[in-house]
Design a protein around this motif. Structure first.
Motif, mmCIF file in Angstrom:
data_model
loop_
_atom_site.group_PDB
_atom_site.id
_atom_site.type_symbol
_atom_site.label_atom_id
_atom_site.label_comp_id
_atom_site.label_asym_id
_atom_site.label_seq_id
_atom_site.Cartn_x
_atom_site.Cartn_y
_atom_site.Cartn_z
ATOM 1 N N ASN A 80 29.579 39.184 45.549
ATOM 2 C CA ASN A 80 29.960 40.429 44.905
ATOM 3 C C ASN A 80 31.399 40.418 44.410
ATOM 4 O O ASN A 80 32.034 41.461 44.333
ATOM 5 C CB ASN A 80 29.765 41.574 45.899
ATOM 6 C CG ASN A 80 28.328 41.667 46.356
ATOM 7 O OD1 ASN A 80 27.505 42.257 45.677
ATOM 8 N ND2 ASN A 80 28.009 41.067 47.494
ATOM 9 N N ASN A 81 31.910 39.241 44.088
ATOM 10 C CA ASN A 81 33.288 39.168 43.606
ATOM 11 C C ASN A 81 33.351 39.575 42.131
ATOM 12 O O ASN A 81 32.349 39.978 41.535
ATOM 13 C CB ASN A 81 33.883 37.775 43.846
ATOM 14 C CG ASN A 81 33.183 36.683 43.073
ATOM 15 O OD1 ASN A 81 32.628 36.905 41.986
ATOM 16 N ND2 ASN A 81 33.188 35.480 43.623
ATOM 17 N N ARG A 82 34.512 39.474 41.523
ATOM 18 C CA ARG A 82 34.702 39.930 40.142
ATOM 19 C C ARG A 82 33.790 39.196 39.161
ATOM 20 O O ARG A 82 33.166 39.806 38.289
ATOM 21 C CB ARG A 82 36.167 39.759 39.717
ATOM 22 C CG ARG A 82 36.445 40.224 38.309
ATOM 23 C CD ARG A 82 37.939 40.060 37.947
ATOM 24 N NE ARG A 82 38.164 40.402 36.571
ATOM 25 C CZ ARG A 82 38.002 39.584 35.532
ATOM 26 N NH1 ARG A 82 37.611 38.337 35.736
ATOM 27 N NH2 ARG A 82 38.221 39.987 34.302
ATOM 28 N N ALA A 95 30.298 40.364 39.657
ATOM 29 C CA ALA A 95 30.160 41.748 39.192
ATOM 30 C C ALA A 95 30.011 41.792 37.671
ATOM 31 O O ALA A 95 29.209 42.575 37.139
ATOM 32 C CB ALA A 95 31.365 42.575 39.641
ATOM 33 N N ASP A 118 25.474 38.999 50.455
ATOM 34 C CA ASP A 118 26.759 38.336 50.660
ATOM 35 C C ASP A 118 26.698 37.608 51.994
ATOM 36 O O ASP A 118 27.099 38.135 53.018
ATOM 37 C CB ASP A 118 27.900 39.353 50.635
ATOM 38 C CG ASP A 118 29.265 38.690 50.565
ATOM 39 O OD1 ASP A 118 29.337 37.459 50.744
ATOM 40 O OD2 ASP A 118 30.252 39.392 50.348
ATOM 41 N N GLN A 145 35.363 42.034 49.866
ATOM 42 C CA GLN A 145 34.496 41.046 49.215
ATOM 43 C C GLN A 145 33.653 41.651 48.090
ATOM 44 O O GLN A 145 32.986 40.928 47.358
ATOM 45 C CB GLN A 145 33.592 40.382 50.254
ATOM 46 C CG GLN A 145 34.381 39.553 51.244
ATOM 47 C CD GLN A 145 33.516 38.975 52.340
ATOM 48 O OE1 GLN A 145 32.294 39.054 52.303
ATOM 49 N NE2 GLN A 145 34.144 38.386 53.330
ATOM 50 N N TYR A 146 33.685 42.982 47.960
ATOM 51 C CA TYR A 146 32.889 43.678 46.948
ATOM 52 C C TYR A 146 33.798 44.223 45.855
ATOM 53 O O TYR A 146 34.587 45.143 46.089
ATOM 54 C CB TYR A 146 32.113 44.828 47.591
ATOM 55 C CG TYR A 146 31.014 44.357 48.503
ATOM 56 C CD1 TYR A 146 29.706 44.249 48.051
ATOM 57 C CD2 TYR A 146 31.285 44.013 49.823
ATOM 58 C CE1 TYR A 146 28.693 43.808 48.886
ATOM 59 C CE2 TYR A 146 30.286 43.578 50.671
ATOM 60 C CZ TYR A 146 28.993 43.477 50.195
ATOM 61 O OH TYR A 146 27.999 43.039 51.030
ATOM 62 N N HIS A 147 33.688 43.685 44.649
ATOM 63 C CA HIS A 147 34.470 44.163 43.513
ATOM 64 C C HIS A 147 34.006 45.569 43.132
ATOM 65 O O HIS A 147 32.819 45.907 43.258
ATOM 66 C CB HIS A 147 34.307 43.214 42.333
ATOM 67 C CG HIS A 147 35.261 43.478 41.231
ATOM 68 N ND1 HIS A 147 35.009 44.407 40.255
ATOM 69 C CD2 HIS A 147 36.483 42.962 40.964
ATOM 70 C CE1 HIS A 147 36.029 44.449 39.419
ATOM 71 N NE2 HIS A 147 36.940 43.577 39.829
ATOM 72 N N ALA A 148 34.914 46.387 42.632
ATOM 73 C CA ALA A 148 34.611 47.777 42.288
ATOM 74 C C ALA A 148 33.456 47.904 41.293
ATOM 75 O O ALA A 148 32.672 48.857 41.362
ATOM 76 C CB ALA A 148 35.863 48.456 41.745
ATOM 77 N N CYS A 190 30.753 46.375 41.189
ATOM 78 C CA CYS A 190 29.449 46.211 41.822
ATOM 79 C C CYS A 190 28.781 47.553 42.098
ATOM 80 O O CYS A 190 27.560 47.671 42.006
ATOM 81 C CB CYS A 190 29.579 45.438 43.139
ATOM 82 S SG CYS A 190 30.043 43.722 42.917
ATOM 83 N N ARG A 216 32.966 51.619 51.524
ATOM 84 C CA ARG A 216 33.543 51.105 50.272
ATOM 85 C C ARG A 216 32.920 51.784 49.055
ATOM 86 O O ARG A 216 33.590 52.127 48.101
ATOM 87 C CB ARG A 216 33.320 49.584 50.202
ATOM 88 C CG ARG A 216 33.639 48.924 48.862
ATOM 89 C CD ARG A 216 35.106 48.654 48.708
ATOM 90 N NE ARG A 216 35.358 47.788 47.574
ATOM 91 C CZ ARG A 216 36.000 48.179 46.471
ATOM 92 N NH1 ARG A 216 36.443 49.417 46.371
ATOM 93 N NH2 ARG A 216 36.200 47.335 45.493
#
Length: 142
Positions: A57-59, A62, A79, A94-97, A99, A120
């Motif tokens: 779920n990184n940039r 995403a 993840d 670990q979760y980009h916005a 997502c 989050r």
């Protein structure tokens, strides 16, 4: 049934767990395609609409999720790296916005990860499901 696309970043680390997921999806009647995430992202427009399971779920992922949704796919993510995280802050990081609005289903490994993800992304609480970790499942006695 929709095809299921299982994205892989690194074969050595992820292939066996994707095969386990793929076997379960195939048993339910889905066509399963396992492929490299950059190739899949470059070809979402050409692939029949299905469900794309992202491995993180990184940039970068995403942005790939956005592409998949624009091409008519449903998006899910798991993840597996959160398996070793011991703080909610670390998991949330670990979760980009992006997502939150581009993932239809977040798969988590347990209640701790689910709670961290819900904090989050409060608007995504109804899209979080606890499923376990396929890498851990591989360690179980068959």
């Amino acid at each position: 049934m929709r095809p299921v696309y299982l994205l892989i970043e690194e074969v050595n680390r992820e292939l066996l767990s994707r095969l386990l997921i793929g076997r379960a999806a195939a048993a339910l009647g889905h066509h399963v395609v396992i492929g490299q995430q950059w190739w899949m992202a470059a070809n979402f427009e050409a692939l029949p609409p299905g469900v794309a399971l992202f491995k993180g779920n990184n940039r970068i992922q995403a942005l790939f999720m956005q592409q998949a949704r624009r091409a008519g796919h449903k998006v899910a993510s798991i993840d597996e790296e959160s398996f070793v995280s011991s703080s909610a802050t670390e998991i949330a990081a670990q979760y980009h916005a992006l997502c939150e609005d581009n993932c239809d289903l977040f798969l988590t490994q347990g209640q701790f990860q689910s709670d961290a993800l819900a904090a989050r992304f409060p608007n995504a609480v109804d899209r979080i499901a606890t499923t376990g970790n396929p890498r851990a499942d591989l360690l179980q006695d068959p």
